[in-house]
Design an enzyme around this catalytic site. Structure first.
Site, PDB file in Angstrom:
ATOM      1  CG  HIS A  58      -3.374  -5.137   3.495  1.00 25.82           C
ATOM      2  ND1 HIS A  58      -2.921  -4.291   2.506  1.00 25.82           N
ATOM      3  CD2 HIS A  58      -3.760  -6.278   2.874  1.00 25.82           C
ATOM      4  CE1 HIS A  58      -3.014  -4.914   1.329  1.00 25.82           C
ATOM      5  NE2 HIS A  58      -3.527  -6.114   1.529  1.00 25.82           N
TER       6      HIS A  58
ATOM      7  CG  ASP B 249      -1.692  -1.294   1.356  1.00 26.00           C
ATOM      8  OD1 ASP B 249      -2.441  -1.615   0.432  1.00 26.00           O
ATOM      9  OD2 ASP B 249      -1.538  -1.998   2.374  1.00 26.00           O
TER      10      ASP B 249
END
Length: 339
Positions: free
Chosen positions: A194, A166
């Protein structure tokens, strides 16, 4: 010299679960070429996957042999965690139960809690006492928490989940927007889970080391709107396009995560989901993504990041999701039994 020292070190035993899958296929070259643990660190791979994937896993072993990697000392393939986890120094959990059509989040949590409970207990009894764990299989943060809870003899800070993918996405979106190399963008940070609630924060990020990202981009609406959505939903966009989840980019991020953790981040701020110590008011013990700096097997949560009300709100939303996941998992796993 440090070069001679690392050649004298015993080989690093690295376990990868879900090792016949596509992320592992992209990850193994990073490890065997020395990009992950350093150019001189010898490696013994412990590759684990389910019974029905053993023939394919044998094919991966053939390919590893055919690559002729000098750093690769041995490859062990197995479906038995008692073999896979024996004396390992690093464990990369890629394997997890995937979410099927119509599957509730609670069912996904339940299925994975069972898998990671079993694996955590075995890891606890036979892995190296300082094994470093990174969980990639989703729900990664909560799976890492379950593994940690079931492995009480291993230091709790050794359990992490991957949010570097990410962070790499967050960094590169800014780089493309401003027209610079990705490495010119620093301190782009992921807070929280996440999942699609993660908060990609550029409030203290810089371009070329000094220029504020808000100033460099010049579009606050984009930075607080579409930019965040793009990073949060990038995984889904890749699945829609490839009909498969991110593999090449996930493998690169795992290699980055492990390299910075074990070798050091060289003073650079990176993102890792780690057990919260209460920093920034995040509930202690949650596996939450923070900005960290790493040095030779240890990480430190970066303190003193100024938080706007906008940031606080998004950080609390992702924390709430993690708390809910943990509560659901506790109920499923430990009802009637105290860990």
């Amino acid at each position: 010299s440090s070069c001679r020292m690392s050649l004298k070190q015993p080989p690093l035993r690295v376990c990868v679960t879900g090792a016949a899958g596509q992320i592992a296929y992209s990850l193994l070259p990073h490890i065997c070429l020395g990009r992950t643990f350093g150019p001189n660190r010898k490696i013994i791979l412990h590759l684990m996957d389910i019974e029905r994937a053993q023939t394919a896993l044998g094919g991966v072993k053939f390919e590893l042999q055919d690559c002729g990697f000098d750093l690769l000392v041995d490859v062990i393939t197995t479906s038995d965690p008692n073999v896979a986890f024996k004396d390992v120094d690093v464990c990369v959990f890629l394997g997890a139960f995937p979410r099927g059509p119509g599957m509730e989040r609670k069912d996904l949590l339940a299925k994975n809690a069972g898998i990671f409970k079993t694996q955590g207990k075995i890891l606890d009894s036979i892995a190296s006492r300082d094994v470093k764990v990174v969980v990639v299989g989703n729900p990664a943060n909560t799976n890492a928490w379950v593994t940690q809870q079931c492995a009480p003899s291993i230091p709790p800070q050794n359990f992490t989940a991957l949010t570097r993918l990410d962070a790499n996405r967050a960094q590169n979106q800014i780089a493309m927007r401003v027209g610079v190399q990705p490495s010119a963008v620093s301190n782009a940070t992921i807070w929280g889970n996440h999942s699609s609630t993660q908060y990609p924060d550029v409030s203290f990020a810089r371009v070329n080391g000094f220029k504020d990202v808000y100033e460099a981009v010049g579009d606050k609406t984009w930075l607080q709107g579409d930019y965040i959505k793009t990073v949060q939903q990038r995984g889904a966009a890749i699945i829609a396009a490839r009909k498969l989840s991110s593999a090449m980019s996930a493998a690169k991020a795992i290699s980055d995560h492990l390299h910075d953790w074990l070798v050091g981040s060289g003073g650079k701020i990176v993102s890792m989901a780690v057990p919260s110590d209460g920093s920034y008011g995040v509930e202690k013990g949650l596996i939450y993504s923070f900005p960290v700096v790493c040095e030779a097997g240890a990480y430190q949560i970066v303190q003193g990041v100024p938080l706007s009300d906008f940031s606080k709100k998004l950080m609390q939303a992702t924390e709430k999701e993690l708390s809910e996941e943990r509560a659901m998992t506790k109920q499923i796993l430990f009802s009637g039994s105290k860990l």
